[in-house]
Design an enzyme around this catalytic site. Structure first.
Site, short mmCIF file in Angstrom:
data_model
loop_
_atom_site.label_atom_id
_atom_site.label_comp_id
_atom_site.label_asym_id
_atom_site.label_seq_id
_atom_site.Cartn_x
_atom_site.Cartn_y
_atom_site.Cartn_z
N GLY A 1 0.95 -1.12 0.11
CA GLY A 1 0.08 -0.14 0.09
C GLY A 1 0.91 1.37 -0.04
N GLY A 2 0.34 2.33 0.22
CA GLY A 2 1.10 3.74 0.34
C GLY A 2 2.12 3.56 1.12
CE LYS B 1 -2.50 1.93 3.62
NZ LYS B 1 -3.33 2.85 3.18
CG ASP C 1 -2.07 8.16 -5.05
OD1 ASP C 1 -1.76 8.05 -6.33
OD2 ASP C 1 -1.26 7.41 -4.27
#
Ligand SMILES: *[C@@H]1O[C@H](CO)[C@@H](O)[C@H](O)[C@H]1NC(C)=O
Ligand SMILES: *[C@@H]1O[C@H](CO)[C@@H](O)[C@H](O)[C@H]1NC(C)=O
Ligand SMILES: *[C@@H]1O[C@H](CO)[C@@H](O)[C@H](O)[C@H]1NC(C)=O
Ligand SMILES: *[C@@H]1O[C@H](CO)[C@@H](O)[C@H](O)[C@H]1NC(C)=O
Ligand SMILES: *[C@@H]1O[C@H](CO)[C@@H](O)[C@H](O)[C@H]1NC(C)=O
Ligand SMILES: *[C@@H]1O[C@H](CO)[C@@H](O)[C@H](O)[C@H]1NC(C)=O
Ligand SMILES: *[C@@H]1O[C@H](CO)[C@@H](O)[C@H](O)[C@H]1NC(C)=O
Ligand SMILES: *[C@@H]1O[C@H](CO)[C@@H](O)[C@H](O)[C@H]1NC(C)=O
Length: 806
Positions: A497-498, A516, A613
């Protein structure tokens, strides 16, 4: 004198009419047969000559059984060109062409062979008329290769791959007309081979795939001791044939009256006796119960849906119209699916199925489970592992015999409660203490947690971490996370993920989660983590991913989300197999869902949030394919009247960034609209904005879409995987909306309010889009757009260079 004259006459007539001598079983160039003469096979089984069908004045050249009192023609040469007003002659030319001529010397039929030295035509006791020639007497033509309505023992029904020639039966038009009628019995080699009975262009019966001994749809074939059946499918040939074990039995398979029927000659009846025929009952009728229906002759109404399926239209079904078939109750999630076993069936239409003889039953199951498009499998003696995609059509159940079919179902559609009572009891004995234990554990846990909280032992809480405000986010314990994800086992990793890896996990209560985890050494990640916690905890919308809680302990920072079984949008639209599952309507629903989520972010929530994003990989899909926007690490909250902000640190993903943001660092709701426009075009086209090189070397998707728009060829943009029908005007409208969102000037782009309105209301007129941003105007980007490198994660480096370059 008279005697001498008579003798002379005799010799003359013998010289002039040499053809009148009965020719036995062969024809040579000097021996023809004419009306009234016949060729008889050596043992006298078959006879060839001219005949008139029942009630017809037309004459045909044909082959029939010689020893059977009921005239039974098994082959006709000139089916389409009868001899009507005259008599014919069958002549073998010296170069080897067997021709049938009428009185005026007109060729009505021929074998078409030529350049044969020493040709001979012979009628064999099998009923086969063969033409041989050359020094080695090789076979050059045979009537068995040109079947009419009858398949005799030893004849092949099917394909010769070297000549790409298919031998199939066609019925007579009527008892008095042997020309090809409406029915055909044909071997199909597409998918897994089987035999179909056709009425004009409609299939009316299907044999089912071969299981090594017989057809899957004909269990009785296996038990017979009269015939031996052969089904050959290899590189050179694909055909079906049979032998009669007792040579004194006369048998033929004939296609007539819409039936494929096997007859045996009965000496007792002195007539043909029907031994077997299809279609026999409603369940033999092709697809009688529609897609995913099961036909059961023991069941009074015949049709039922497969387990886990419901009638598509209950109304039709109640009126006993089964054509519409059945649809799945619960969508497959491709993670937890199971198989339901259906025993003693004729396997479904295998046109779109594949066979692999190398896989074992277990490997077959594994393979099917792994393959996204596999909906059922079977393990069959003849073909090994068979796997199906799409609808399961034409399944019939038998009281005995047949094959076992394993149908893929969502776990919830498979009732696991079945089983014998002893098993049930054992299960209860085990489960009850487990449940009790669990409850005690939970109560204790809650009690401890409350106590701990009061005492402030857990110093860090989600709320403290996130700028001091109380967010009431549930806090998960590290140990819970560890057990839920098998200690962050690499196989459970869903992706990156980010700001760190994302794992799949399962809580004790069975709920599936996505975890996450912030990489320990990521400084910037910590900011994004805080940002995400702070932001998303305040948001709730069906098109935003839901945060279930967080975990902050020692060095660890984790966010816990609801798990999305269908992963992210990019795994669907850019994958050729999965993209086929996205109909036009589904794609539109996804677009509208994203639009609603974004509208909520921009204005309907208590805050004004710019995501910054948005991209296909940040759109997750739940089990019903509802889109959910995720990854708020880089999102920004705008104050009430603020409209845009300028940043030196441009974050986001290349290919989705609006020009003013990428070039000047200016972001606003309109930069999200741009990203959304890119997503619309990607969803519709199935192509990545930055990966279009294969199709169009010098432009990205936006440039390509724009060109199609200008040339009025917009429909070409639509993904080829969208197969079912779609309303052209709506597709065009949707493309136009996408183009409006990606216009170069941010002031030209619509707001999300307008976008949602345009998408949901066809009455709203659309303006003409102007040129999209990127790839058409500004040079620094243009160069990069044709690059095929993939930047999937946040790309500060690029933007830094861009900013420096200016
Ligand atoms: C004989 O057959 C030919 C061709 O099939 C056809 O043109 C002709 O009219 C027929 N004659 C009679 C008397 O049926
Ligand atoms: C039959 O074939 C032979 C040999 O080719 C030829 O001599 C004869 O004329 C043919 N008969 C007819 C009726 O065409
Ligand atoms: C021979 O067949 C042709 C074509 O079918 C037909 O035109 C012709 O009339 C036929 N000749 C005789 C004598 O029947
Ligand atoms: C006939 O066969 C011979 C020998 O097999 C071959 O040389 C010749 O080319 C063939 N002619 C035609 C017209 O096919
Ligand atoms: C077929 O129908 C009979 C009678 O209703 C039933 O007993 C049997 O279970 C059915 N078979 C299947 C596979 O549904
Ligand atoms: C096979 O696939 C084609 C094309 O997708 C489809 O039209 C057809 O209905 C399928 N047939 C069966 C029996 O599944
Ligand atoms: C099956 O296995 C054999 C030997 O391993 C191999 O040669 C063959 O290509 C395989 N067939 C298929 C259909 O994979
Ligand atoms: C899944 O099965 C389909 C149809 O049998 C096949 O075309 C496709 O390549 C398979 N996909 C994978 C990943 O094996």
């Amino acid at each position: 004198m008279a005697i001498a004259e008579f003798l002379l006459l005799l010799t003359i007539s013998a010289a002039v009419f040499p053809l009148h001598v009965q020719p036995g079983d062969t024809i040579t160039p000097s021996k023809a047969i004419m009306d009234g003469q016949t060729l008889i096979s050596s043992k006298g089984t078959f006879e060839m000559g001219f005949f008139n069908p029942h009630d017809s004045k037309n004459q045909y050249l044909g082959i029939w059984y010689r020893n059977i009192p009921v005239q039974t023609v098994v082959w006709v040469a000139n089916r389409d060109s009868p001899l009507n007003s005259s008599t014919g002659v069958l002549n073998l030319t010296s170069n080897g062409n067997l021709v049938l001529l009428n009185d005026s010397g007109y060729v009505l039929w021929s074998t078409g062979t030529s350049n044969v030295t020493n040709p001979t035509v012979q009628l064999l006791d099998s009923g086969n008329l063969i033409l041989t020639g050359g020094t080695s007497k090789s076979l050059l033509w045979q009537s068995f290769d040109h079947p009419c309505d009858t398949l005799l023992p030893g004849m092949k029904l099917g394909w010769d791959s070297s000549t790409n020639f298919n031998r199939y039966l066609t019925s007579w038009r009527s008892a008095s007309d042997p020309s090809p009628g409406e029915y055909a019995y044909k071997f199909n080699i597409h998918g897994v081979p089987e035999v179909f009975l056709w009425e004009k262009s409609a299939r009316i019966y299907r044999s089912g795939p071969w299981n090594g001994q017989g057809y899957s749809g004909r269990p009785e074939m296996i038990k017979n001791n009269m015939f031996r059946f052969h089904f050959i499918s290899n590189q050179d040939e694909h055909y079906y044939t049979y032998e009669v074990l007792d040579s004194s039995i006369i048998s033929r398979l004939v296609l007539s009256d819409g039936k494929a029927q096997r007859f045996l000659w009965s000496k007792v009846k002195n007539d043909w006796n029907s031994y077997w025929y299809v279609p026999k009952d409603p369940c033999d009728k092709y697809a009688y119960c529609g897609a995913n229906g099961v036909c059961n002759t023991s069941y009074s109404l015949f049709c039922q849906c497969l387990k886990g399926f419901d009638p598509k239209s209950t109304n039709d079904w109640n009126q006993r119209v089964y054509l519409g078939g059945c649809v799945r109750k619960t969508r497959l999630d491709f993670q937890s699916d199971r198989f339901s076993e259906l025993v003693n069936v004729k396997l479904p239409d295998a046109l779109n199925a594949t066979a692999d003889s190398n896989r074992s039953l277990d490997e077959c199951r594994e393979w099917c489970l792994k393959n996204f498009s596999c909906v059922a499998f079977a393990f069959s003696g003849g073909s090994g592992c068979l796997t199906w995609t799409g609808d399961l059509v034409d399944i019939k159940v038998f009281a005995e015999g047949g094959e076992n079919l394993f149908v893929r179902l969502a776990a919830s559609d498979l009732d696991t409660t079945k089983g014998d009572s002893s098993k049930k009891q054992r299960a209860i004995v085990i489960i009850i203490p487990l449940i009790l234990g669990f409850l005690v554990f939970v109560f204790l846990g809650l009690f401890m947690l409350k106590k701990k909280r009061k005492q402030g032992i857990i110093g860090d809480s989600c709320s403290k971490e996130s700028s001091g405000k109380e967010l009431e986010l549930p806090l998960f314990d590290m140990s819970v996370m560890e057990s839920a994800t098998d200690n962050f086992y690499s196989n459970n990793k869903l992706g990156e993920g980010g700001f760190g890896p994302v794992y799949k996990g399962q809580l004790r209560d069975g709920q599936e989660i996505a975890v996450k985890r912030l990489s320990k050494d990521s400084v910037q990640g910590l900011d994004e983590f805080k940002n995400e916690v702070m932001l998303i905890a305040k948001l709730q919308h069906r098109n935003l991913v839901r945060l279930l809680g967080c975990c902050i302990q020692r060095e660890e920072r984790m966010l816990i989300y609801e798990y999305m079984p269908n992963k992210s949008l990019d795994t669907f639209i850019f994958d050729t197999t999965k993209a086929a599952l996205l109909s036009w309507q589904k794609r539109l629903d996804i677009i509208i869902g994203i639009a609603r989520g974004l509208l909520y972010l921009h204005q309907d929530s208590r805050l004004k949030i710019i995501h910054r994003d948005l991209k296909a990989s940040n759109i997750l899909l739940d089990k019903d394919m509802n889109p959910k926007i995720s990854d708020f690490g880089t999102a920004r909250i705008f104050k009430g009247d603020q409209n845009q902000e300028n940043t030196r640190r441009v974050v986001g993903t290349y290919g989705y960034m609006s020009p003013e943001y990428a070039m000047d660092g200016i972001f606003s709701v309109k930069s999200d609209v741009f990203s959304f426009g890119v997503i619309i075009l990607e969803i519709l086209s199935g192509k990545k904005n930055r990966m279009l090189k294969q199709v169009e070397p010098h432009v990205n998707l936006l440039g390509y879409a724009w060109r199609l728009w200008e040339e009025d060829r917009c429909l070409e943009l639509l993904d080829k995987a969208v197969k079912c029908s779609y309303p052209i005007s709506k597709v065009l409208r949707c493309i136009q909306i996408g183009l409006l969102c990606v216009q170069e000037g941010s002031e030209d782009r619509p707001t999300m309010t307008e976008v949602v309105l345009m998408l949901s209301n066809e009455g709203v007129a659309l303006t003409q889009p102007k040129r999209p941003g990127f790839c058409i105007g500004r040079t620094p980007i243009e160069r990069d757009c044709s690059s095929t490198e993939q930047h999937s994660s946040t790309v500060n480096e690029i933007t830094d260079t861009l900013l420096e370059g200016r």
